[in-house]
Design a protein around this motif. Structure first.
Motif, mmCIF file in Angstrom:
data_model
loop_
_atom_site.group_PDB
_atom_site.id
_atom_site.type_symbol
_atom_site.label_atom_id
_atom_site.label_comp_id
_atom_site.label_asym_id
_atom_site.label_seq_id
_atom_site.Cartn_x
_atom_site.Cartn_y
_atom_site.Cartn_z
ATOM 1 N N TYR A 99 11.669 -19.781 -17.215
ATOM 2 C CA TYR A 99 12.660 -19.816 -18.300
ATOM 3 C C TYR A 99 12.434 -18.709 -19.334
ATOM 4 C CZ TYR A 99 14.398 -24.515 -16.983
ATOM 5 O OH TYR A 99 14.964 -25.587 -16.331
ATOM 6 N N VAL A 100 11.238 -18.110 -19.309
ATOM 7 C CA VAL A 100 10.833 -17.216 -20.402
ATOM 8 C C VAL A 100 11.813 -16.066 -20.597
ATOM 9 C CG1 VAL A 100 9.100 -15.520 -21.117
ATOM 10 C CG2 VAL A 100 8.379 -17.780 -20.342
ATOM 11 N N SER A 101 12.180 -15.374 -19.504
ATOM 12 C CA SER A 101 13.012 -14.174 -19.653
ATOM 13 C C SER A 101 14.405 -14.499 -20.183
ATOM 14 C CB SER A 101 13.121 -13.442 -18.308
ATOM 15 O OG SER A 101 13.744 -14.276 -17.339
ATOM 16 N N SER A 102 14.850 -15.745 -19.997
ATOM 17 C CA SER A 102 16.207 -16.126 -20.437
ATOM 18 C C SER A 102 16.212 -16.962 -21.712
ATOM 19 C CB SER A 102 16.892 -16.945 -19.317
ATOM 20 O OG SER A 102 16.871 -16.260 -18.105
ATOM 21 N N TRP A 103 15.026 -17.279 -22.239
ATOM 22 C CA TRP A 103 14.953 -18.277 -23.305
ATOM 23 C C TRP A 103 15.738 -17.869 -24.560
ATOM 24 C CZ3 TRP A 103 14.430 -23.124 -22.993
ATOM 25 C CH2 TRP A 103 14.128 -23.921 -24.101
ATOM 26 N N ASP A 104 15.727 -16.593 -24.893
ATOM 27 C CA ASP A 104 16.494 -16.148 -26.068
ATOM 28 C C ASP A 104 17.980 -16.478 -25.909
ATOM 29 O OD1 ASP A 104 14.286 -15.216 -27.344
ATOM 30 O OD2 ASP A 104 14.616 -13.101 -26.860
ATOM 31 N N ASP A 105 18.475 -16.394 -24.675
ATOM 32 C CA ASP A 105 19.895 -16.647 -24.408
ATOM 33 C C ASP A 105 20.227 -18.128 -24.284
ATOM 34 O OD1 ASP A 105 20.650 -13.910 -24.277
ATOM 35 O OD2 ASP A 105 19.778 -13.784 -22.271
ATOM 36 N N ILE A 106 19.218 -18.953 -23.918
ATOM 37 C CA ILE A 106 19.556 -20.349 -23.588
ATOM 38 C C ILE A 106 18.917 -21.393 -24.491
ATOM 39 C CG2 ILE A 106 19.893 -19.749 -21.157
ATOM 40 C CD1 ILE A 106 17.241 -21.164 -20.525
ATOM 41 N N HIS A 107 18.040 -20.989 -25.426
ATOM 42 C CA HIS A 107 17.312 -22.044 -26.160
ATOM 43 C C HIS A 107 18.264 -22.906 -27.000
ATOM 44 C CE1 HIS A 107 17.311 -19.035 -29.417
ATOM 45 N NE2 HIS A 107 17.143 -20.048 -30.246
ATOM 46 N N GLU A 108 19.293 -22.298 -27.585
ATOM 47 C CA GLU A 108 20.246 -23.106 -28.361
ATOM 48 C C GLU A 108 21.017 -24.057 -27.450
ATOM 49 O OE1 GLU A 108 22.782 -20.741 -30.790
ATOM 50 O OE2 GLU A 108 21.140 -19.899 -31.975
ATOM 51 N N LEU A 109 21.365 -23.573 -26.250
ATOM 52 C CA LEU A 109 22.061 -24.425 -25.280
ATOM 53 C C LEU A 109 21.161 -25.579 -24.844
ATOM 54 C CD1 LEU A 109 23.714 -21.616 -23.119
ATOM 55 C CD2 LEU A 109 24.952 -23.302 -24.484
ATOM 56 N N TRP A 110 19.863 -25.288 -24.697
ATOM 57 C CA TRP A 110 18.929 -26.341 -24.273
ATOM 58 C C TRP A 110 18.900 -27.465 -25.317
ATOM 59 C CZ3 TRP A 110 14.507 -28.743 -25.993
ATOM 60 C CH2 TRP A 110 13.812 -29.512 -25.048
ATOM 61 N N GLN A 147 20.768 -33.006 -27.022
ATOM 62 C CA GLN A 147 21.581 -33.904 -27.871
ATOM 63 C C GLN A 147 22.692 -34.563 -27.054
ATOM 64 O OE1 GLN A 147 23.163 -32.101 -31.470
ATOM 65 N NE2 GLN A 147 21.319 -30.851 -31.702
ATOM 66 N N ALA A 148 23.345 -33.745 -26.211
ATOM 67 C CA ALA A 148 24.468 -34.261 -25.414
ATOM 68 C C ALA A 148 23.993 -35.308 -24.417
ATOM 69 C CB ALA A 148 25.161 -33.112 -24.687
ATOM 70 N N LEU A 149 22.823 -35.059 -23.800
ATOM 71 C CA LEU A 149 22.292 -36.033 -22.843
ATOM 72 C C LEU A 149 21.977 -37.349 -23.554
ATOM 73 C CD1 LEU A 149 21.327 -36.639 -19.932
ATOM 74 C CD2 LEU A 149 19.058 -35.882 -20.648
ATOM 75 N N ALA A 150 21.388 -37.254 -24.736
ATOM 76 C CA ALA A 150 21.097 -38.472 -25.523
ATOM 77 C C ALA A 150 22.388 -39.235 -25.797
ATOM 78 C CB ALA A 150 20.410 -38.095 -26.829
#
Length: 711
Positions: A608-619, A624-627
């Protein structure tokens, strides 16, 4: 005598020519045929042969006799050594004026011979041979198979050398090279880069030295010799050429110019930007002033042209304005560049104001476009550059852009319905005949701007009322088909994948800000179906992780609103989607050695490291959505148990140092865990059996502690 001298009277000449053709057909030996041929070629050279007679000559002798003449090494007594060869070339040049014969294999297989003649020493007696060769090559270039045959048979290098040698008619070599590059640029550079680079080197030197009209004439020629690939910046010779062009353009643009002098210079600058972005402009004060001047001139040209009703219809003007669009796009990129910027902050602010005025003119022009003009490639270029501005600048011209949105949606819809484009066009393309023949995908360039606009009330309402959601859904489907039809091997991020990510962002904005629309518009239940199928396919492919993050988060957010729809009943595809979403969320973190202590710290998983800047907000949004989904779908806790997420998370939190887990991450974990414990006794038991009370207390998860304590 059987061979009278060619008569001077036109009618007599024609009659004599016909008699000679008869002799050619009936000749008893080579000497008779040769004598008749001399008269025929004399008529051909004098330009006295019409299409019908030309065909009669061909029917009389075919390709066989000229071929023999080309290969013969024994000239008639008292004649120059190249006599037979010259006769053969004259006949072939005559035949080549017939397009059907010019593409014949007997002509195409003589291309190496033509190349050899171009490179042979030329004395005053053999200049007609050179002229005939150029005539043949020009005719071959105009045929369907010709360009490919010329490239593969070495004509590019022959023409380059002929031009550099500067012999007889070497300007025709340059003209032919321009024609070949216009049709087959990539193949030419692939095979003959050193020769073409040598030509560019000479042209750029001439351009730098010229102090007369030659400088402006070279502005027209040079863009053809600037390759999009390989980049000229990759080698020292290419970099030297670029520097000479930079200095030469600086001389031109810094002077007082007429329109006819400025236009070619702007087009040359645009060609350099397309090939090398701003890399050909050196850093420092001189480079930044040049770049600012270039963008400034482009903006002025756009305003002068588009604000006058008829100015844009002047011949060649659309091509110039399109070149200015390329320079303006570079201006946008350079104004936003933070790392090693070419422009100073003051220059950036000035340019943004100037560009705002130019984009006001673009909007004014597009508002006046008539329905019958929509196929004009220039309209596409104007929409495309406006899309680039909307993608980056969200605060200026907001009212004007809102007023134009219905046109932009309708235009994008029209092109999409007509073309169903599945072609990735270069990001910085000049509108050309070649480009305009391909499907034109306006929506791709508008998506980033639409993503910004759907976050705001007024533009979002306009987009919705003009049917944007349905159009975006159809476009998502089409782009998804393009993506899945390609190889599954890792590749650079394509415009297709980027478009899919941006559409997810637009729909995410709509899901968050317009839940009633999501419930009422069937587009969203159809979209949900596609998301359910997409995520399980994307997730196993690491190079699609960013798109998977977008699809997972959008799917979870949409599912909260559409929980009662038929699409979200407990089916296999729904279970597979939620299983994949749980895997995406659960595999994002792991324990690793902490360099600052002897213990372990929580860290983003390596994949996940190389993409984390692009996806951390989505994560975090996905958590929240899963909860929010857990209370709505009674079978979800079982899916979490199947994935053994609770065991993995318990082990992670038990092993790492609490100080390594930031508050935002603790909050995200607690949100999901609380809902799982409330919904499932089995989930509660698993957490308790893995020391849940201890680590919940350790991390300050008071809400989870309370849930675990309740019977």
């Amino acid at each position: 005598p059987r061979f009278p001298a060619m008569a001077s009277d036109c009618g007599d000449r024609h009659a004599t020519l016909q008699r000679c053709l008869g002799v050619l057909r009936d000749a008893r030996n080579d000497s008779e045929q040769f004598a008749a041929l001399l008269l025929v070629t004399k008529a051909v050279r004098a330009g006295e042969v019409d299409a019908k007679t030309r065909r009669q000559i061909f029917d009389a002798i075919g390709f066989t006799f000229p071929t023999r003449l080309l290969t013969s090494r024994q000239p008639p007594a008292g004649c120059p050594p190249h006599t037979f060869r010259a006769l053969g070339l004259t006949l072939l040049a005559c035949f080549c004026t017939d397009p059907e014969l010019a593409g014949h294999s007997q002509i195409l297989n003589k291309i190496p011979t033509f190349n050899d003649i171009l490179l042979s020493p030329c004395d005053p007696d053999s200049t007609s041979m050179i002229d005939d060769v150029y005539q043949c090559l020009s005719a071959v270039l105009a045929t369907a198979r010709g360009p490919r045959e010329l490239v593969t048979k070495g004509t590019v290098s022959a023409l380059c050398q002929a031009f550099l040698n500067g012999g007889h008619s070497s300007d025709r070599a340059l003209t032919l090279l321009v024609g070949l590059l216009a049709i087959a640029e990539a193949k030419c550079w692939q095979r003959d880069a050193p020769h073409l680079l040598a030509v560019l080197s000479k042209l750029s030197s001439d351009f730098l030295k010229a102090e007369d009209m030659t400088k402006f004439e070279l502005c027209e020629v040079l863009p053809h010799f600037i390759p999009l690939s390989p980049p000229l910046t990759e080698n020292s010779q290419g970099s030297e050429c670029l520097h000479r062009l930079y200095i030469g353009l600086g001389d031109i643009l810094g002077s007082k110019l007429s329109q006819s002098q400025r236009d070619p210079a702007l087009k040359l600058a645009a060609g350099l930007v397309q090939a090398c972005a701003a890399e050909w402009i050196p850093a420092g004060s001189a480079g930044s002033k040049f770049l600012a001047l270039l963008v400034n001139l482009a903006c002025v040209e756009v305003r002068l042209t588009l604000e006058e009703p008829d100015a844009v219809e002047v011949e060649g003007k659309k091509e110039v304005v399109t070149a200015c669009y390329v320079l303006m796009e570079m201006g946008i990129q350079e104004c936003l560049r933070e790392e090693n910027p070419l422009l100073e902050d003051v220059q950036k602010m000035q340019l943004m104001r100037i560009m705002e005025e130019a984009f006001g003119a673009v909007i004014f022009y597009l508002r006046e476009v008539k329905q019958e003009e929509l196929q004009d490639p220039f309209i596409f270029a104007s929409v495309r550059i406006l899309g680039a501005w909307m993608a980056e600048e969200t605060s200026s011209l907001k009212q004007e852009i809102c007023d134009l949105l219905p046109f932009l949606v309708d235009y994008a819809r029209k092109l999409f319905k007509e073309g169903s484009p599945a072609v990735n066009l270069p990001q910085a393309e000049l509108v050309s005949t070649e480009g305009s023949a391909l499907p034109r995908d306006a929506l791709r360039f508008l998506l980033p701007g639409f993503c910004h606009l759907t976050a705001e009330d007024r533009p979002r309402h306009i987009l919705i009322s003009n049917g944007a959601p349905a159009l975006l859904y159809e476009y998502f489907l089409q782009q998804w088909k393009v993506l899945t039809s390609k190889s599954t091997s890792p590749a650079p991020l394509t415009s297709t994948e980027m478009s899919l990510q941006t559409i997810c962002g637009i729909f995410l904005n709509l899901v968050v800000t317009a839940p009633d629309l999501v419930r009422q518009d069937k587009t969203f239940s159809s979209l949900m179906d596609v998301l359910l199928e997409s995520l399980p396919l994307l997730l196993p492919q690491e190079h699609h992780l960013v798109l998977a993050a977008n699809v997972a988060t959008l799917g979870l957010m949409t599912a909260r609103i559409l929980m009662e729809s038929a699409a979200l009943q407990e089916t296999q595809s729904v279970k597979e989607f939620f299983g994949a979403a749980i895997r995406f969320l659960s595999q994002a973190h792991r324990a690793q050695a902490d360099p600052s202590s002897d213990g372990l710290a929580v860290a983003v998983s390596p994949s996940y490291v190389s993409s984390w800047d692009d996806i951390h907000e989505l994560w975090f949004l996905g958590m929240q959505a899963l909860a929010g989904c857990v209370p709505l779908f009674p079978w979800l806790p079982h899916a979490a148990l199947q994935a053994r997420w609770l065991e993995g998370l318990s082990q992670l939190l038990s092993r790492v140092a609490p100080a390594s887990v930031d508050f935002e991450l603790i909050t995200a974990f607690q949100g999901v865990l609380v809902e799982l414990v409330r919904a499932s006794e089995q989930c509660r038991d698993v957490i308790l059996s893995h020391h849940g009370m201890e680590w919940a207390n350790l991390y300050g998860m008071a809400a989870l502690e309370q849930c675990l304590a309740e019977q």
